[in-house]
Design a protein around this motif. Sequence first.
Motif: not given
Lengths: 876, 214
Positions: A47, A150, B207, B212-213, A108-109, A50, B210
């Motif tokens: 994570n 990313r 976490s 945008c994913a 999450n991607i 991200r 955040y």
Amino acid sequence: MVISTSEQTSILQSCISSIKNESNLMQQSLQEGNLLQALKHCSNFLNELRTSQLTPKQYYEMYIMVFDALEVLSSHLLASYKSKSRKIGGEPTPFLADLYELVQYSGNIIPRLYMMIVIGTAYMATKDAPSKEIMKDMIEMCRGVQHPIRGLFLRYYLSQRTKDLLPLDNENDFAETVNFLVSDFIEMNKLWVRLQHQGHSTEREIRSRERKELKILVGSNLVRLSQIIDDYKGDKDFVAVDYYKEKIFPVITEQIISCKDLLAQSYLVDVLIQIFPDDFHFSTLEDLLNNVFLKLHPSLKKSELVSTLIERFITYHKYESELTDGVDKLKLEESANQTKKQYSKLFDLFWDFYTKLHASNVNLSSEEHSTILQSYIKLILTFEDDSYSDLDKIYQFSSEHFVSKTTSDEEQKLWLDLLVSPVKHFKQIKVLLKLPFFHNLYSDFAHEDLQKKISLQILDKVLEMGNDDQEVEYYSSTEDIDVLFKYLLVLIQGSGSKLNSGKDLGVVQSLKLNDGEVVVSQEFLTTQENIAKAIHLVHNDDVFNNIANLFYLRKKYLNKNHENIIYTYPALISKILDQLRLAGLAWLRHSRREPNNEDLLITSNFKNLSVIIDELYQHHQQFNSELVLNLYLNAATVADQLKQESIAYELYTRCFIVYEENLILSSSRSSSRHPYASLGGSLSYNSIIQIASKLANSRYFSKENYDSLITKLTLYGSKLLKRHEQCRSVYYCAHLWWWCDLLTDDSSPTVDGDAANGSGLYKDSKRVLECMQKSLRVADSCIDPYLSLKLFVEILNRCLIFSIYGNSLINSRYISGLIELIKTNLENLNDENSGKKDANDPERLLLEQIQTYFQRTLDYIDFQRRYEDRFQDIVI
Amino acid sequence: MSGRKKTLLKVIILGDSGVGKTSLMQQFVNNKFSHQYKATIGADFLTKEISIDNNKQVTLQIWDTAGQERFQSLGVAFYRGADCCVLCFDVTNEKSLNNLSSWKDEFLVQSNVSNPQDFPFIIIGNKIDVDDSKKIPSLQKKLSNITSNQLGGLNYPVFETSAKDAINVEQAFEVVAKMALQQEELNDINGGVDDDYNDAINIHLESDNYGCAC
């Protein structure tokens, strides 16, 4: 949204500690055998990737940590797989395939795709895995991340994880793998280019910096492509070069051209050149130059690409020639031929490209042009040592298109290296200097300083030859002299007195030249010295030819600045004299002294030489007469040895003229010398001694001429300003009437016909006595009694010499009288000094010195009396 | 299954461009040598399992790096966690020899190792297959000057190798592996505490927020 650097640092710190923590937890779970829990922790640290708040470098730090943690997971998965598979007798288990499906449900991607790749690649590593399907799936899924940073790292991860697993077993596999890499490359490049256009336009600089940092990620797929082409062994008919040329090069370059992005183009072409082997570039060069380079962004510096490419070929060539070092001659020749062929094609292609570039892009800066041409010159110098025509082509082009078009210093400076680097490169440079356009280009440089820079390089190079087993190049004809000296003319003419005091501070010297005192730099003097050295490179085995060439050199070049002839003429004169001596001695040996053509040639050359010395004298008499005197004397000595009597006589007369015009009153040098010392003394005194010593060795004058010369010289001596100098020069001149050695095999014309003289030596005891008498009179007339006494002892010593060499007029009686005289004077002075108690009284010390000197002389007489049976009648 | 811990040793190869870092690694890992020069872009690693000492299995993760700075634009975060560093030079290129100490310094600054004084380095002089006439004149003297000078700080084991003819490559990496293993064991004793527990207080449960994913 702009984040400060310190904020970024603290974000990074917290990300890092979170990754550390979660990856430790993941490892614990793995050890406990709780895979699902481990995957959860794994997803937690993934994570952190991200974030979009960090710089690429910071992101990379995290990436490395994540990478390490994922490696642990991956090796655990593989180990589990193996043990599970063992349990069911070595059959494949659906364990990894199931897991691969499972992680698709991760929320999450970013974590999802990283985990997918870990598991997918672990799966690929197992037997019978559907690798190609997995690869297709993974690369398809990666499209889901469109955030540039990313996305780039994710794809980089994909590329790193798959690198050892790419299927390469057959043609089909290979094609798919290539496809996989090419499409990954294209996608990465798109992300990378797109990053430029993200965010506010004020952040353009930041974007551009970020992109520069990210560039190595984009290159990674190209690296991989290059590797698999090497590794592929699945097809016997596979020819790597052809495959590259047909399948890879067009696709990649198409992508590079069409992205229209300056940074991407310059970086990717650089990578393309660096990571594919040289023979690939040889085979695609034409396309690369004409269809790629020419189509790139107009403001992209083609010169950088060209020079990278050329550097590459140069390294290749060096490497190749190292390889062939150990190989036998035949092969060597073969490979040399091959290089020649390769090269000529290479240069033609480059040249063709350059002319096209020049025609198509009028706005290309001069800097670009000159950098490209410099690279070309490097190429020529590396591949072919004698392709001067290609060099000349470049010179012609630059002369016609650039250098002659501008007079700006800055512009012209760019072109300087075009001439300078070949000068440095070649072992021999005559051919280079002869190239017509080399000189054209040289002449195009409007400013003298630029020409000088090149000329200095040429001069240095010419003198350097002969060192380190380089062969010296001699200049043996007037054409040859023109070849070199037309480049040196600017240095010969250059004035040393125009100085930039700021620049040359502390490196100047003050010299006295004819126009008075001038200040010159050490650099200027060194240059003049080097020109003088270059004169010695004018050489021809035919002596008379050589002399003619030297005269030509003087007339056409060296006399162009009268101020500077003082530096170069002495070398020229010595060189001519040296050649004349050779010619004369040869003539004397062979011709039995019959006057013939050569005799006349020697005579006329001596006359010409004398003209040159005259010229030097005319311009530099005031401060350099001493030097001129020396040159005349040397010439006179040689003329005498060669039996050129009238010339020798004339030259001695010139010496006298120099003496009378400039040296007679010159007491500048050494005048502070102590009169008691018998060495040193004024310039005029020294000149006389110098002439006397040369005359004393002359053997080919007629008696009449010789007499007239030595009488005149002695007369000069007797008229010197200072008494002690008069005295000394006269007793030295006495030797001119008393030869002790013939110095030659022939009889001397000076004593010819003098029947009374059986020895063949010129001797005139009466004149010697006269000289000694004159010396004594002068010594006696000195007011200073100590100086007078000192001179008496000196004369006594002279008398002993003449007596030993058989002058009957300087007999025992004469010498005894002299000793008596000295003793009397000595006693008188002793009486005067007897009252002085101070041991350091200068007069007392002086007297002691003279006394010691006198005593040594007496001891010598005594010694001679006892062992050589001389001086028996002398009364001590 | 979890009883036997697998040892992963991280090794970094550094040195000037063109000294043969990639070739050394290729020769050691794949027994391959290519005459073609290809620049290395970024950093990449190969792994090889070998057994050292009394049959102890270790995995060497060997990181080959770009000698040219322009191909190292993302920095050198991969230095972290290295167990041994190989400093390479080319026996025909004096400059590459003189640059060794700056490579070492750069490594120590960037890698942040806890014991810079004792961190294991080894020096490899590659390309000994080339003709003697091309080698650095009086190489041995210069080499011993560099390595014996305590102040210069390069008193490390030296190997002269040829990646082309596979001379001494195996031997050099065996020493690398031993040194790396020693370093790794040392880190387990000292650094283990540091890594595992210090951060334990600072637990990030969920976490932070955040954006945008994607």
